[in-house]
Design an enzyme around this catalytic site. Structure first.
Site, mmCIF file in Angstrom:
data_model
loop_
_atom_site.group_PDB
_atom_site.id
_atom_site.type_symbol
_atom_site.label_atom_id
_atom_site.label_comp_id
_atom_site.label_asym_id
_atom_site.label_seq_id
_atom_site.Cartn_x
_atom_site.Cartn_y
_atom_site.Cartn_z
ATOM 1 N N LYS A 97 -42.109 68.670 -8.471
ATOM 2 C CA LYS A 97 -42.773 69.472 -9.514
ATOM 3 C C LYS A 97 -43.975 68.710 -10.062
ATOM 4 O O LYS A 97 -44.054 67.475 -9.975
ATOM 5 C CB LYS A 97 -41.820 69.827 -10.656
ATOM 6 C CG LYS A 97 -41.238 68.641 -11.463
ATOM 7 C CD LYS A 97 -42.082 68.159 -12.625
ATOM 8 C CE LYS A 97 -41.402 67.075 -13.439
ATOM 9 N NZ LYS A 97 -42.288 66.240 -14.247
ATOM 10 N N ASP A 131 -34.820 67.050 -16.256
ATOM 11 C CA ASP A 131 -35.670 67.837 -15.348
ATOM 12 C C ASP A 131 -34.860 68.669 -14.354
ATOM 13 O O ASP A 131 -35.417 69.501 -13.643
ATOM 14 C CB ASP A 131 -36.587 66.909 -14.524
ATOM 15 C CG ASP A 131 -37.753 66.392 -15.344
ATOM 16 O OD1 ASP A 131 -38.007 66.944 -16.437
ATOM 17 O OD2 ASP A 131 -38.404 65.436 -14.885
#
Ligand code: C5P
Length: 289
Positions: A11, A138
């Site tokens: 990401k 995350d």
């Protein structure tokens, strides 16, 4: 090939704000996370032993419980009531480590996703995200990926329309940055500038890549210790090569630039690759669940 093969995608943070320090010691954040197609390959092979171990092409990655992929297997067996089985998790690591790209988190999330499918447990995406949250901030995003507004520690998520597809040039300087270190130096009340998250959301909704690029902003760049000054220089270089916008991702140390034109992106990649070993040309990705 093992019994299970799964890809774990990296990401980037299109924008990142630190809102406040919570009583738990963790920080409340507000960020727009975006998946890219740079990925690790994970192969899981079951065996008759009791141990769960990880192997990878990077000698320094932990093999036991310090590896988030190993903890994800244990957590999955506990939560699903599946009788535990020994296994070897082979990880072909491409995502740079300690780079702000969720490299470890996405491996853990991919393992949860893959085991859920393999054992036909039927955990829904939200249930997998709640499980994933136990392993790190995350991970919930990494379960499904795409373009997502994340708040709280990252677990309060609002799915957004996919951002306009574009090329993403990622460049990591030859030093890592520890997440804990940067969180320890940031004082959110003293920040002079904050990302325009509402503007970012509008640009995404309108499918306006230039608007997204213009609003990229990461508050951690304002508190970078002097020894990490190369981050700023990479950012300038990316902008000089024609990136629409450039930013550090997460707590670094990787920096990325967005490009709307293939040729410009390829030329920039060729140039940056000469200067940095860990340089990758990727593309934005839509939700993968
Ligand atoms: O989530 P992760 O384990 O990578 O975080 C490492 C450290 O960064 C935490 O132990 C905490 O000190 C800090 N952190 C924080 N607020 C967050 C995420 C991480 O203070 N939202």
């Amino acid at each position: 090939m093992g019994d299970i093969s799964v890809k774990a995608y990296a990401k980037i943070n299109l924008c990142l704000d630190v809102v406040r320090k919570m009583d738990s010691g963790y920080h409340e954040i507000a960020t727009v996370m975006q998946s890219v197609d740079l990925c690790d390959d994970i192969d899981i092979t079951f065996n008759d032993q009791a141990s769960i171990t990880a192997e990878s092409n990077l000698y320094f990655l932990p093999k036991g419980d310090k590896n988030i992929a190993v903890r994800a297997v244990r957590l999955f067996f506990e939560a699903s009531g599946t009788p535990p089985r020994g296994c070897v998790i082979k990880i072909k690591k491409r995502i740079p480590v300690c780079a702000g790209m969720a490299g470890g988190s996405t491996d853990g999330a991919a393992v949860l996703r893959a085991l859920n499918d393999y054992f036909s447990i039927g955990f829904k995406q939200k249930e997998l995200e709640s499980l994933a949250e136990k392993l790190g901030s995350d991970l919930p995003f990494c379960v499904g990926g795409g373009t997502v507004l994340c708040k709280g520690r990252g677990e309060i998520m609002t799915e957004l329309k996919a951002m306009p597809r574009c090329r993403v040039l990622i460049c990591k300087p030859p030093f890592p940055i520890s997440t804990a270190e940067l969180f320890s130096v940031i004082d959110s009340s003293a920040l002079k500038h904050r990302p325009d998250i509402d503007g970012m959301l509008i640009s995404i909704e309108q499918g306006c890549l230039a608007g997204v690029a213009r609003r990229m902003y990461n508050v951690f760049e304002d508190v970078l210790p002097q020894r990490y000054s190369e981050i700023r220089s990479i950012k300038s270089k990316l902008l000089d090569t024609g990136a629409l916008g450039a930013s550090m991702t997460g707590t670094g140390s990787a920096v990325f630039g967005l490009y709307d034109d293939e040729e410009t992106a390829e030329k920039a990649f060729a140039l940056m690759k000469k200067q940095y070993d860990e340089c990758f040309l990727a593309e934005t990705m839509e939700k993968y669940v």
